[in-house]
Structure formats: C-alpha cells, structure tokens
Design a protein around this motif. Structure first.
Motif, short mmCIF file in Angstrom:
data_model
loop_
_atom_site.label_atom_id
_atom_site.label_comp_id
_atom_site.label_asym_id
_atom_site.label_seq_id
_atom_site.Cartn_x
_atom_site.Cartn_y
_atom_site.Cartn_z
N SER A 1 0.82 -1.20 0.00
CA SER A 1 0.00 0.00 0.00
C SER A 1 0.86 1.26 0.00
CB SER A 1 -0.92 -0.06 1.21
OG SER A 1 -1.34 1.20 1.57
N ASN A 2 1.95 1.26 0.82
CA ASN A 2 2.86 2.40 0.87
C ASN A 2 3.52 2.64 -0.47
OD1 ASN A 2 2.23 2.86 3.50
ND2 ASN A 2 4.16 2.13 4.37
N ASN A 6 2.97 5.78 -2.98
CA ASN A 6 4.05 6.63 -3.49
C ASN A 6 4.01 6.72 -5.00
OD1 ASN A 6 5.03 7.30 -1.03
ND2 ASN A 6 6.80 5.92 -1.05
N ALA A 7 3.83 5.55 -5.66
CA ALA A 7 3.79 5.53 -7.13
C ALA A 7 2.66 6.46 -7.61
CB ALA A 7 3.56 4.11 -7.62
N PHE A 8 1.57 6.43 -6.90
CA PHE A 8 0.41 7.27 -7.22
C PHE A 8 0.74 8.75 -7.01
CE2 PHE A 8 -3.35 9.41 -5.42
CZ PHE A 8 -4.25 9.32 -6.49
N ILE A 62 8.46 -8.53 -5.88
CA ILE A 62 7.25 -7.69 -6.02
C ILE A 62 7.76 -6.36 -6.55
CG2 ILE A 62 5.34 -6.56 -4.84
CD1 ILE A 62 5.68 -8.74 -2.60
N GLU A 63 7.32 -6.01 -7.75
CA GLU A 63 7.83 -4.76 -8.34
C GLU A 63 6.70 -3.78 -8.56
OE1 GLU A 63 11.79 -6.24 -10.78
OE2 GLU A 63 10.04 -5.52 -11.89
N ILE A 64 6.93 -2.54 -8.11
CA ILE A 64 5.96 -1.47 -8.36
C ILE A 64 6.67 -0.43 -9.21
CG2 ILE A 64 4.36 0.19 -7.33
CD1 ILE A 64 3.80 -2.52 -6.12
N GLU A 65 6.21 -0.22 -10.40
CA GLU A 65 6.90 0.70 -11.31
C GLU A 65 5.98 1.85 -11.67
OE1 GLU A 65 8.19 -1.12 -14.96
OE2 GLU A 65 8.98 0.78 -15.74
N GLY A 99 10.76 8.01 -14.02
CA GLY A 99 10.03 7.08 -13.17
C GLY A 99 10.93 6.20 -12.35
N SER A 100 10.28 5.37 -11.50
CA SER A 100 11.06 4.55 -10.57
C SER A 100 10.49 3.14 -10.52
CB SER A 100 10.97 5.13 -9.15
OG SER A 100 11.06 6.53 -9.17
#
Ligand code: ADP
Length: 668
Positions: free
Chosen positions: A570-571, A575-577, A599-602, A659-660
C-alpha cells in the motif's frame, strides 16, 4: 526516537569526560612515574657505586693484610731477615722491593754506602806500605811500569791478609793493562771479584768497582764470554746487599749496559739475567734516592707512630705519592725496621680485572683521580670517596660506563608519555567530532520532526474534512438520489481508508522506534494480498484516471505477515500514485526468479536523483519537491522495516523525470 538520540549524545559527553579524566590521571601518573623512576634509578646507582667502592677497598685491604699477616716478623738477625724478605717479595708481584733499616734509620738493605774520603792506612804493615809506595812512584812519577809491577808483586809477598792482597792485586792488574799484559790483568781482576768481592779500599770503595771497569776495558771477542759471568756475579752480590751500592753504581751500570750492547754473546740467557739484575739495582738506587733520607729521619725522630697502622704492626708511609705511585709498608715492631715498597699499579690492576660487579644492574668504570682530597661527594652520578683508610688521600671514583644511561632512560619515558598525550588528543578530537555530529543530527531530526508534525496534521485533516463534509451532507438530507448517497458513502469509506493507512504507518513507526513491532507470519498467497491492496486503492486510481497494469503470478505463496505485506504494498503503491506526475501508469509485477520472490511497483513519474536513493528510507526524510506533495516521510521507513523483518531486501532503480521501480525481494 528522541530519547535514543539524546542518550547517544549524552554517551558522547560521558565518553569524552572519561577520556579527559583518565587521560589526565594517566598524564599525572606518568609524569610522576618518570621522576619517581629517575630518583629510584639514581638511588640504585648510588647504592651500587657505594657497594663497588666498598668491595674494591676490601679487596685491596685483603691483599695488603695477606702480605703483612703472612710475613714472619720474628726472624732475626738481619741476614736471615733479609732472606725471608726477599723470598716474600718474590711471592707478591706488587712488591717492588723489600728493605731493612738499622735502629738509627740507615739502610742495611738495599746496602747503600756513602763513600767518605776518610782513609785508614794504618791497617797495612810498614814493609807493605813502603814497597807499595815504591811501586806507585815507579808507576805514576817515573813511568817505569816494569819496576812498578815488580814492587807490587813484592807487596803480594808482604801481604798480611786479604786487605793487603786485594790492594796489591788491584795495582798489579792496573799496571799489567798499561804493559798490555791483558791475560795477566784478567786473572788478577778475576781473583779480586771471585775471592775478595766484599772488600773495600781505604776510602770505602769496593775493589770490584775498580775491577769491573778495567775488565770491560780489556774485553775482546775472545774473553767477553768469560767476563759476562764475572759481571753477573758482582751484580748479584750487589743485589743481595753483599757488595754495597754507592753514588758510582749508576755509572758502573751504564758502562756494563754499553758493553753488553757492543758485544755479542752466545749465552743469551745469561744476558737476560744481567738485564733483570740491572733493573733491580736501578730500582734499589732509585729507592735509596727517594726514601733514604726520609726513612732515616722517620726512624731517628720516632715519627713512624703517626702513620696509619695496618695489620701486624705494619705502617703505611707515603701512600701512592711521588711520580712512581708507590707506598711504603714498614714493620715497626722489629729491632730493625723492615718493610716493602709497594707498586700501586700492580696492586690495583689485578683487582680491576676481577669482576666485582657481576651481580649489579648497571655497568661501572673505576678510576683513581689524584690531586684533590675531598672525602666523599656525589655529583652527576659520579661517586668518589677515599679508596681505603690505609691510603689516605687516594680517591676512588666510580662512574657509569654508559654516561647517557639516565638521559636515555628519561628520553624513552618521555617518548611514551608523548605518544600517550598524542593519543589522548586524538581521542579528544574524535569525541568532539562525535558530539558535533550528534548535535547536527539532532538539529536535523528536530527539523524533520517538526516538518513531520505539520505534515501529519495536514495529512490527517484532509481526509477528516472530506469525511466530515460528506457525512454532514448525507445527514442533512442534501443528497436525495440513491446513486448520490452511494457515491458520498464510498468517498467517506475511501477517505477513512487513507486515514487508516496513515495512522497504521505512524503506529508501525512508533512500534519500530520502541523496538517492539509485532509480526504474525502465516502462509499467504501473495497475488491475493496484492490484489486486495490494489482494489483498496482503486477508487483513487479511477478518480485520477490511472492506468494500472498488473502481472501477477497467482501461484506464489510465502510465510509472511499478510497485514504488514499489505501495508508495504500500500505504501509503495501510494508513493507511485503520489509521485507519478503527468504520466499516470503504474505497473505491478509479482514473479519468481532463482528461488526469490519479486514484487515490483513501477511508475513513470518524477523519479529520484541518484544521490537520494539511500536517503529516502531514512525516517522523516522527504525530497524537496517543486510542487508540494503531501506526505510524512515515514512510508519507506516502514517499508524497509517490514522487509527486514521478512529477511528480504528492497532495490530502487530510478531516473529523474522517467520514473522509478521499487523491487521487493523476499526469500522463498
Ligand atoms: P512520503 O510520505 O513523503 O511519501 P516516503 O517515506 O514514502 O514518505 O518517501 C520518502 C520520499 O521518497 C518521498 O518524499 C519522495 O520524495 C520519495 N519517493 C518515494 N517514492 C517515490 C516514487 N515512486 N517516485 C519518486 N519519489 C519517490
């Protein structure tokens, strides 16, 4: 968190204080120690010097006492006494010569006679006298040598005893030389030396003193070997005192020396005997020159009593005085005062060679300074005192062999002290640096904390205001349609969701800081956890028209705390949002690679500068943004903590403006 930093800086102060205190104590003691040690060492040196001086003195005393106690004093008359003295002198090499005086203080041995011009003609018979006179007239006035010789030969017939004979023989020898009857003159002188050596002429002059120079005169290659034993015989008799020494002995010895050097001899051993005898006689002559008068006075005036007494009635006279550095030991208990002339060098040298200081800590050298008479003084670690009561005025001085010993010692200590001081300074500087660092940190934290509080207040206020507003509208019946009501309620729900996440983060962080976060691990399907979290946030994504692309491997399960993992996801999603900017696409991936779960959040948002990549995980840390995006600076701190509790790790790759990607890697 506050208390942790405060205690850290307090620790630094305690650390510095303890170093300063212990350093000061150390410095104080080391300075004290150096001077104490110096004093102790100097004391030890002085003790050893005193001990060495005492040992040396004792050794010398022993040698003297061995001689004086060992000497048998009851031997009398003088002839026997002389023999025993000579024997004793041969035992101790430090005895230069023995001597005997008569009770009037004249020398009996070495036998030295002062020649007086007194004549005692009366002992000859009238006939001898007149015939001898005729001979002398013929020899000296008329120069008729043959007649003279005849007259002297007649004298031999008229002689009434040894005194007459030797006088006649001497005259015959003399005329024979003048007549060049060398053989005959040799025989005459040979007889004088062999048979009449103790006899003296009327003027007190021993006949051998006439005979020897004449023999040397007629010496040639053939007879010099025969003359040598005669000379040796005479010198031997002189040495033992049977032929007296007088003022012309020295001259005679010089003649003999020259003669022995001019001629060559087969018998070298005899020649070396001769040399030894010559040397001994020179010593005796020197002795008579140096002490004859003084000793005579001492005995006559009874002055011996004033001199220091050693064992067995021997007294020390003239200790180590004069250029020869000798002393006299005189036995005052005998009818004939008797004694020895002692050679200082030979007495001391052997003692110097004995190692008297083998058990000492330091090494010393012994010296014997002359010229001053102080009894005992100590300066610069030089110890001097009187050598021994037997030798008043003679000093012994003891110095350290290595004069720099104490200096080196202090230098070494000072080095250690210096190094300790430098170390202390370094430690102090380090401590100060630590404190400065702590203070800066604390200031920084204080700023972050105050930012955090204003952020949190703002963050909490926003959803609360929305909830309040929408709930009030519903309550007042402003919304009539069922759809409208539903929409309002779902907004209230989503805002509550946001509020919950925030509060969860704060709670989690505070537990983290207290060191007691709780974890409940269970076997969970990770795709389900991800999907649930995504759907919780769907409202926001839809609201902002986000494109969410998720590629999730449905089969991945792991032993995790599902609630904490959801908080983590969720954190990261939040952040991505928040940091997506204009490009509103988020990619969520769950896959497995080499036994590890990813687990990747891009996002394709604002990105993170490279130098910030590690800092973003620090508590309260927020990158300064151009347009302010709300946040607390705790999201990633909590993420990191949760990952660590799962023994995983997080990697970030990011490019400013592009982006990250945040990759959470968990072990299966
Ligand atoms: P915040 O509440 O400020 O988001 P976080 O601990 O979650 O606190 O993040 C710390 C900082 O890291 C953020 O302030 C932000 O500047 C940066 N950051 C986090 N995630 C991203 C991202 N996906 N893109 C760009 N910057 C990010």
């Amino acid at each position: 968190m506050n208390s942790k930093f405060k205690s850290a800086s307090r620790l630094s102060i305690v650390f510095i204080l303890s170093i300063v205190i212990s350093g000061s104590i150390l410095t104080y003691f080391s300075i004290n120690n150096i001077s104490n040690l110096k004093n102790l060492t100097e004391k030890r040196i002085l003790e050893e010097q005193k001990e060495l001086s005492a040992r040396f003195s004792k050794a010398i005393q022993n040698k003297i006492e061995k001689l004086t106690i060992g000497f048998k004093s009851e031997i009398n008359p003088p002839d026997l006494l002389k023999d025993s003295l000579i024997k004793t002198a041969n035992i101790y090499n430090f005895i230069r010569l023995p001597f005997i005086l008569n009770d009037e203080g004249s020398l009996l041995y070495p036998n030295f006679v002062e020649i007086t011009e007194k004549t005692s003609e009366s002992r000859f018979s009238k006939l001898f006298k007149s015939t001898f006179q005729k001979g002398e007239e013929a020899e000296f006035a008329k120069r008729n040598l043959r007649t003279a010789k005849k007259q002297y030969l007649l004298c031999l017939n008229y002689s009434m005893g040894a005194t007459d004979s030797v006088k006649a023989l001497n005259a015959i020898g003399r005329v024979s030389i003048k007549l060049k009857h060398y053989k005959e003159s040799f025989n005459n002188y040979n007889t004088i030396i062999s048979d009449y050596f103790p006899l003296t002429a009327s003027n007190g002059f021993p006949y051998v003193y006439y005979a020897l120079p004449q023999l040397l005169k007629i010496s040639n290659v053939d007879n010099c070997e025969e003359i040598l034993p005669l000379i040796e015989f005479c010198l031997k008799k002189m040495e033992v005192g049977l032929i007296p020494l007088n003022f012309s002995t020295e001259e005679l010895l010089i003649l003999i020396k020259e003669w022995s050097q001019e001629n060559t001899f087969k018998n070298q051993e005899k020649l070396s005997h001769l040399n030894i005898l010559e040397r001994k006689l020179h010593q005796q002559l020197q002795f008579t020159k140096d002490y004859r008068i003084e000793l005579n006075k001492l005995v006559r005036d009874g002055g011996l009593e004033e001199h220091i007494s050693t064992a067995n009635n021997f007294r020390v006279v003239n200790p180590f005085s004069g250029k020869n550095q000798e002393l006299l030991l005189i036995n005052t208990n005998l009818i004939n005062p008797t004694g020895f002339l002692i050679d200082r060098e030979k007495l001391i040298e052997p003692i110097l060679k004995i190692n008297l200081q083998s058990d000492f800590e330091f090494d010393y050298k012994i010296e014997f300074p002359s010229g001053y008479n102080s009894i005992s003084k100590t300066q610069d670690l030089i110890y001097s005192s009187q050598l021994n009561p037997y030798f008043p005025g003679q000093l012994i001085q003891i110095k350290l062999n290595d004069e720099n010993l104490i200096k080196d010692f202090i230098r070494k200590r000072s080095w250690i002290y210096g190094i300790a001081a430098v170390l202390l300074m370094v430690a102090l500087l380090l401590g100060i640096a630590l404190i400065v660092r702590d203070i800066t940190r604390e200031k920084h934290l204080a700023r972050l904390r105050s930012d955090f509080i204003s952020n949190v207040t703002h963050e909490l206020k926003t959803p609360l205001t929305s909830i309040y507003m929408f709930a009030e509208s519903l309550l007042l019946g402003r919304i009539k349609s069922a759809d409208g009501k539903k929409e309002y309620l779902s907004i209230i729900l989503k805002e509550s969701e946001r509020l919950k996440r925030m509060i969860n983060n704060i709670l989690e962080f505070s537990k983290m800081e207290d060191g007691k976060p709780e974890y409940h691990f269970e076997h969970s399907n990770l795709a389900s956890l991800l999907n649930a979290t995504i759907s919780d946030m769907n409202y926001w994504f839809e609201e902002e028209n986000f494109e969410i692309v998720s590629e999730l491997d449905e089969n991945i399960s792991a032993e995790v705390d599902p609630e904490k993992i959801q908080q983590l996801i969720s954190n990261l999603l939040n952040n991505a949002f928040k940091y997506s900017g204009e490009t509103k696409s988020i990619f969520i991936r769950l896959f497995q690679k080499a036994n590890q779960i990813y687990i990747e959040i891009e996002d394709k948002g604002i990105g993170i500068a490279e130098d910030q990549l590690t800092k973003i995980f620090e508590k309260f840390y927020r990158i300064d943004q151009k347009e302010s995006i709300s946040g607390t600076g705790l999201g990633l701190t909590v993420v990191k903590e949760i990952i660590e509790a799962h023994h995983g790790k997080i990697l970030v790759s990011s490019k400013l403006g592009k982006g990250s990607i945040f990759s959470v890697i968990l072990n299966q």
